[in-house]
Design a protein around this motif. Structure first.
Motif, PDB file in Angstrom:
ATOM      1  N   ASN A 188       0.811  -1.220   0.000  1.00 15.06           N
ATOM      2  CA  ASN A 188       0.000   0.000   0.000  1.00 15.06           C
ATOM      3  C   ASN A 188       0.840   1.264   0.000  1.00 15.06           C
ATOM      4  O   ASN A 188       0.381   2.322  -0.443  1.00 15.06           O
ATOM      5  CB  ASN A 188      -0.948   0.004   1.204  1.00 15.06           C
ATOM      6  N   ASN A 189       2.073   1.168   0.484  1.00 14.57           N
ATOM      7  CA  ASN A 189       2.933   2.343   0.576  1.00 14.57           C
ATOM      8  C   ASN A 189       4.046   2.359  -0.474  1.00 14.57           C
ATOM      9  O   ASN A 189       4.998   3.126  -0.355  1.00 14.57           O
ATOM     10  CB  ASN A 189       3.531   2.434   1.978  1.00 14.57           C
TER      11      ASN A 189
ATOM     12  N   LEU B 139      -3.400   1.719  -9.035  1.00 14.78           N
ATOM     13  CA  LEU B 139      -4.523   1.692  -8.095  1.00 14.78           C
ATOM     14  C   LEU B 139      -5.759   1.014  -8.683  1.00 14.78           C
ATOM     15  O   LEU B 139      -6.661   0.612  -7.944  1.00 14.78           O
ATOM     16  CB  LEU B 139      -4.866   3.109  -7.640  1.00 14.78           C
TER      17      LEU B 139
ATOM     18  N   GLN C 245       0.762   3.975  -4.324  1.00 15.14           N
ATOM     19  CA  GLN C 245       0.867   5.374  -3.937  1.00 15.14           C
ATOM     20  C   GLN C 245      -0.203   6.203  -4.649  1.00 15.14           C
ATOM     21  O   GLN C 245      -0.618   5.893  -5.764  1.00 15.14           O
ATOM     22  CB  GLN C 245       2.258   5.915  -4.274  1.00 15.14           C
ATOM     23  N   GLU C 246      -0.627   7.267  -3.990  1.00 12.53           N
ATOM     24  CA  GLU C 246      -1.691   8.113  -4.513  1.00 12.53           C
ATOM     25  C   GLU C 246      -1.349   8.599  -5.919  1.00 12.53           C
ATOM     26  O   GLU C 246      -0.244   9.065  -6.186  1.00 12.53           O
ATOM     27  CB  GLU C 246      -1.910   9.314  -3.594  1.00 12.53           C
ATOM     28  N   GLY C 247      -2.313   8.465  -6.818  1.00 11.17           N
ATOM     29  CA  GLY C 247      -2.138   8.912  -8.195  1.00 11.17           C
ATOM     30  C   GLY C 247      -1.564   7.877  -9.128  1.00 11.17           C
ATOM     31  O   GLY C 247      -1.537   8.089 -10.349  1.00 11.17           O
ATOM     32  N   ASN C 248      -1.111   6.737  -8.601  1.00  8.85           N
ATOM     33  CA  ASN C 248      -0.524   5.701  -9.452  1.00  8.85           C
ATOM     34  C   ASN C 248      -1.585   5.012 -10.310  1.00  8.85           C
ATOM     35  O   ASN C 248      -2.678   4.695  -9.819  1.00  8.85           O
ATOM     36  CB  ASN C 248       0.166   4.632  -8.599  1.00  8.85           C
TER      37      ASN C 248
END
Length: 238
Positions: free
Chosen positions: A87-88, A98, A92-95
């Protein structure tokens, strides 16, 4: 006899780039022939760097199913959890990654590690057509003691031949892990290995006379060749 194909990178950073590129190639190749790509991920600092890179690649992530080859029996929000690592890094946000489907292991919310193992085996069987799931790719690390996934020297998990998932134990923690039977049922297997501490374990893995009791990673024996991605610290002879 298992055949190992060794690719050596200059350092840990270039190893991460090589790994992310190869994983992307396998995903793209798989999706040219199948509707979905099914991949088992491993934990560790070396794959974490590769996940951070590949998560940014514009692949057909909505057609990718991701699983964990092993997990510590800790809360998924614990920093010791492979789920936390994924998750980290990968997510990552925007990947673009996801949009992939990720099937984590239910751990301490269940009554025991054994129940977690049974639950994850059910998840696998529900996501594959065959009784013995065949992954398009399984990623593995190698411990300095010769373990892979959570198959540790001296563990009863080494001798499990019937189940797909079992309970292992290593470094004071219970773990849920793929069995050797499942680890050997893959179209592609990649070991990611870095650091001087892994030299002895890697040498033993490649030694034809080495026993799987001492080096459990030897139990991984798919019909295809195994790709070993290592850096020069782990494999300095090239």
């Amino acid at each position: 006899m298992t055949k190992y194909v060794i690719q050596v990178s200059e350092d840990k950073n270039s190893l991460a780039f090589a790994a992310s590129d190869l994983i992307a190639q396998i995903i793209e190749s798989t999706l040219r022939n199948k509707s979905r790509a099914k991949i088992a991920l491993c934990g560790g600092s070396t794959p974490k760097a590769a996940y951070s890179l590949i998560g940014k690649k514009n692949l057909k992530w909505s057609n990718v199913d991701l699983f964990l080859g092993d997990e510590r029996w800790v809360d998924n929000k614990s920093q010791e959890s492979n789920c936390f690592l994924i998750n980290n890094s990968l997510f990552q946000e925007g990947n673009p990654s996801l949009s992939a489907s990720f099937f984590s292991v239910s751990t301490v919310e269940l009554a025991s590690p054994e129940e977690s193992a049974e639950d994850y085996e059910t998840i696998l069987k529900n996501n594959f057509d065959a009784n013995l799931p065949r992954f398009d790719l399984i990623l593995l690390g190698l411990g300095d003691d010769g373990h892979t996934a959570s198959l540790f020297p001296g563990s009863d998990a080494l001798f499990e031949r019937d189940s797909l998932i079992t309970v292992g134990e290593g470094k004071g923690l219970k773990r849920i892990t793929f069995t050797s039977k499942l680890l050997s049922s893959a179209d592609n297997v990649i070991f990611l290995i870095s650091g001087t501490a892994k030299q002895t374990a890697l040498r033993r893995l490649l030694d034809k006379s080495e026993s799987w009791e001492r080096t459990p990673a030897k139990l991984v024996a798919p019909s295809s060749e195994i790709i070993v991605l290592a850096d020069k610290d782990a494999y300095p002879s090239l």
